[in-house]
Design a protein around this motif. Structure first.
Motif, short mmCIF file in Angstrom:
data_model
loop_
_atom_site.label_atom_id
_atom_site.label_comp_id
_atom_site.label_asym_id
_atom_site.label_seq_id
_atom_site.Cartn_x
_atom_site.Cartn_y
_atom_site.Cartn_z
N GLY A 147 16.24 -13.53 -1.63
CA GLY A 147 16.25 -13.85 -0.21
C GLY A 147 17.63 -14.33 0.19
O GLY A 147 18.23 -15.16 -0.50
N TYR A 148 18.16 -13.80 1.30
CA TYR A 148 19.48 -14.20 1.79
C TYR A 148 19.37 -14.91 3.13
O TYR A 148 18.63 -14.45 4.01
CB TYR A 148 20.37 -12.96 2.00
CG TYR A 148 20.70 -12.22 0.74
CD1 TYR A 148 21.80 -12.58 -0.04
CD2 TYR A 148 19.92 -11.14 0.32
CE1 TYR A 148 22.12 -11.88 -1.20
CE2 TYR A 148 20.22 -10.44 -0.84
CZ TYR A 148 21.33 -10.82 -1.60
OH TYR A 148 21.62 -10.13 -2.74
N MET B 160 0.82 -1.22 0.00
CA MET B 160 0.00 0.00 0.00
C MET B 160 0.86 1.27 0.00
O MET B 160 0.42 2.32 -0.44
CB MET B 160 -0.97 0.01 1.19
CG MET B 160 -2.01 -1.10 1.19
SD MET B 160 -2.92 -1.26 -0.36
CE MET B 160 -4.10 0.05 -0.19
N GLN B 161 2.09 1.16 0.51
CA GLN B 161 3.01 2.32 0.51
C GLN B 161 3.72 2.44 -0.85
O GLN B 161 4.52 3.36 -1.04
CB GLN B 161 4.08 2.14 1.60
CG GLN B 161 3.56 2.06 3.02
CD GLN B 161 2.90 3.35 3.46
OE1 GLN B 161 3.38 4.44 3.18
NE2 GLN B 161 1.79 3.24 4.16
N GLY B 162 3.48 1.49 -1.74
CA GLY B 162 4.14 1.52 -3.05
C GLY B 162 5.58 1.04 -3.01
O GLY B 162 6.38 1.37 -3.88
N ASP B 163 5.92 0.24 -2.00
CA ASP B 163 7.31 -0.20 -1.83
C ASP B 163 7.61 -1.59 -2.37
O ASP B 163 8.72 -2.09 -2.21
CB ASP B 163 7.70 -0.14 -0.33
CG ASP B 163 7.76 1.29 0.19
OD1 ASP B 163 8.10 2.19 -0.60
OD2 ASP B 163 7.46 1.50 1.38
N LEU B 164 6.63 -2.25 -2.98
CA LEU B 164 6.89 -3.61 -3.47
C LEU B 164 6.81 -3.69 -5.00
O LEU B 164 6.55 -4.75 -5.55
CB LEU B 164 5.89 -4.60 -2.85
CG LEU B 164 6.00 -4.82 -1.34
CD1 LEU B 164 5.04 -5.89 -0.90
CD2 LEU B 164 7.42 -5.17 -0.92
N ASP B 165 7.06 -2.58 -5.68
CA ASP B 165 6.95 -2.60 -7.14
C ASP B 165 8.25 -2.97 -7.84
O ASP B 165 8.24 -3.51 -8.93
CB ASP B 165 6.45 -1.24 -7.65
CG ASP B 165 7.28 -0.07 -7.13
OD1 ASP B 165 8.11 -0.29 -6.21
OD2 ASP B 165 7.10 1.05 -7.62
N GLU B 166 9.39 -2.70 -7.20
CA GLU B 166 10.66 -2.91 -7.90
C GLU B 166 11.46 -4.06 -7.31
O GLU B 166 11.00 -5.17 -7.23
CB GLU B 166 11.46 -1.61 -7.87
CG GLU B 166 10.84 -0.51 -8.72
CD GLU B 166 11.59 0.79 -8.61
OE1 GLU B 166 12.82 0.75 -8.47
OE2 GLU B 166 10.94 1.85 -8.65
N SER B 167 12.69 -3.74 -6.89
CA SER B 167 13.57 -4.77 -6.34
C SER B 167 13.40 -4.88 -4.83
O SER B 167 13.35 -3.88 -4.12
CB SER B 167 15.02 -4.44 -6.69
OG SER B 167 15.30 -3.10 -6.34
N VAL B 168 13.33 -6.12 -4.37
CA VAL B 168 13.10 -6.39 -2.94
C VAL B 168 14.09 -7.45 -2.48
O VAL B 168 14.38 -8.40 -3.20
CB VAL B 168 11.66 -6.91 -2.71
CG1 VAL B 168 11.44 -7.31 -1.25
CG2 VAL B 168 10.63 -5.86 -3.13
N GLN B 169 14.62 -7.28 -1.26
CA GLN B 169 15.43 -8.35 -0.67
C GLN B 169 14.86 -8.69 0.71
O GLN B 169 14.28 -7.84 1.38
CB GLN B 169 16.90 -7.95 -0.57
CG GLN B 169 17.20 -6.82 0.39
CD GLN B 169 18.66 -6.38 0.38
OE1 GLN B 169 19.46 -6.88 -0.41
NE2 GLN B 169 19.01 -5.45 1.25
N ASP B 170 15.03 -9.94 1.07
CA ASP B 170 14.60 -10.44 2.39
C ASP B 170 15.87 -10.92 3.07
O ASP B 170 16.49 -11.89 2.64
CB ASP B 170 13.60 -11.58 2.18
CG ASP B 170 13.10 -12.20 3.48
OD1 ASP B 170 13.62 -11.86 4.56
OD2 ASP B 170 12.20 -13.06 3.41
N LEU B 171 16.30 -10.19 4.11
CA LEU B 171 17.53 -10.53 4.82
C LEU B 171 17.22 -11.51 5.95
O LEU B 171 16.39 -11.23 6.80
CB LEU B 171 18.21 -9.28 5.38
CG LEU B 171 18.66 -8.23 4.35
CD1 LEU B 171 19.34 -7.06 5.06
CD2 LEU B 171 19.59 -8.83 3.32
N GLY B 172 17.89 -12.66 5.94
CA GLY B 172 17.58 -13.71 6.91
C GLY B 172 16.23 -14.30 6.55
O GLY B 172 15.33 -14.40 7.38
#
Length: 197
Positions: free
Chosen positions: A74-75, A42-54
């Motif tokens: 994902g790392y 909803m904040q518009g933060d999942l449209d581009e590149s995403v990483q999941d740390l741990g």
């Protein structure tokens, strides 16, 4: 996609087969994962590149891809967890890259980091390398911490700022021998951090 639909899909994500206490491997519950992911969306933060740390078994990374993130990585340092994460991504029909790496060695740049770092309940300060890596490599961070961490996080992340924070319930299933109850609900704080750089 509605939050409830996302939650139902994320319930398919298999957890840790043999969680490691030292790594504080607790599966992010699907209702909480769906809530954070939907908030980020909803904040518009999942449209581009995403990483999941741990990333553990991949629930946040997979959820980001389900919500339309262009590229998701994902790392984690645990190859067994990553094996489960790959199977989970396959089961849900999404393409996520999973990388076995020390969090301190993560490099590159993404728009958004999602993470449920260790709370440092076993080893104090265990969440710091996660925060440092996220601050170094991303523009926006969504992170889950023990309730009462706000002052510490605000100080640690400077000059980055917390734009949103709220309290959420984190149902912990009995994972390790020292756990007394089958299920305990702890309160956590979710932060959205904007990294100015």
């Amino acid at each position: 996609m509605k939050q409830r639909k996302l939650e139902m899909l994320l319930e398919e994500v298999e957890g840790f087969s043999s969680p490691e206490l030292e790594l504080e491997q607790y599966q992010t519950p699907s209702p909480l994962a769906a809530e954070i992911l939907h908030f980020a969306y909803m904040q518009g933060d999942l449209d581009e590149s995403v990483q999941d740390l741990g990333c553990g078994t991949g629930i946040l990374a997979i959820g980001a891809k389900l919500l339309g993130a262009r590229k998701v990585v994902g790392y984690d340092t645990d190859p067994k967890a990553l094996e489960v994460a790959r199977k989970n991504a396959e089961r849900l029909g999404v393409e996520v890259e999973f990388v076995c790496s020390d969090i301190k060695k993560v490099s590159g740049h993404v728009k958004t980091t999602l993470m449920n770092p260790p709370f440092g309940a076993r080893v104090k300060g265990r969440d710091r390398p996660f925060l440092s890596s996220a601050l170094r490599t991303s523009e926006v961070i969504y992170s889950i911490h023990n309730r009462g961490s706000l002052a510490f996080i605000q100080k640690f992340i400077k000059p980055a700022v917390i734009t949103h924070s709220y309290v959420a319930k984190f149902p912990l299933k009995r994972t390790f021998d020292f756990h007394q109850k089958e299920r305990e609900i702890i309160e956590v704080e979710i932060y959205r951090i904007a990294v100015h750089g």
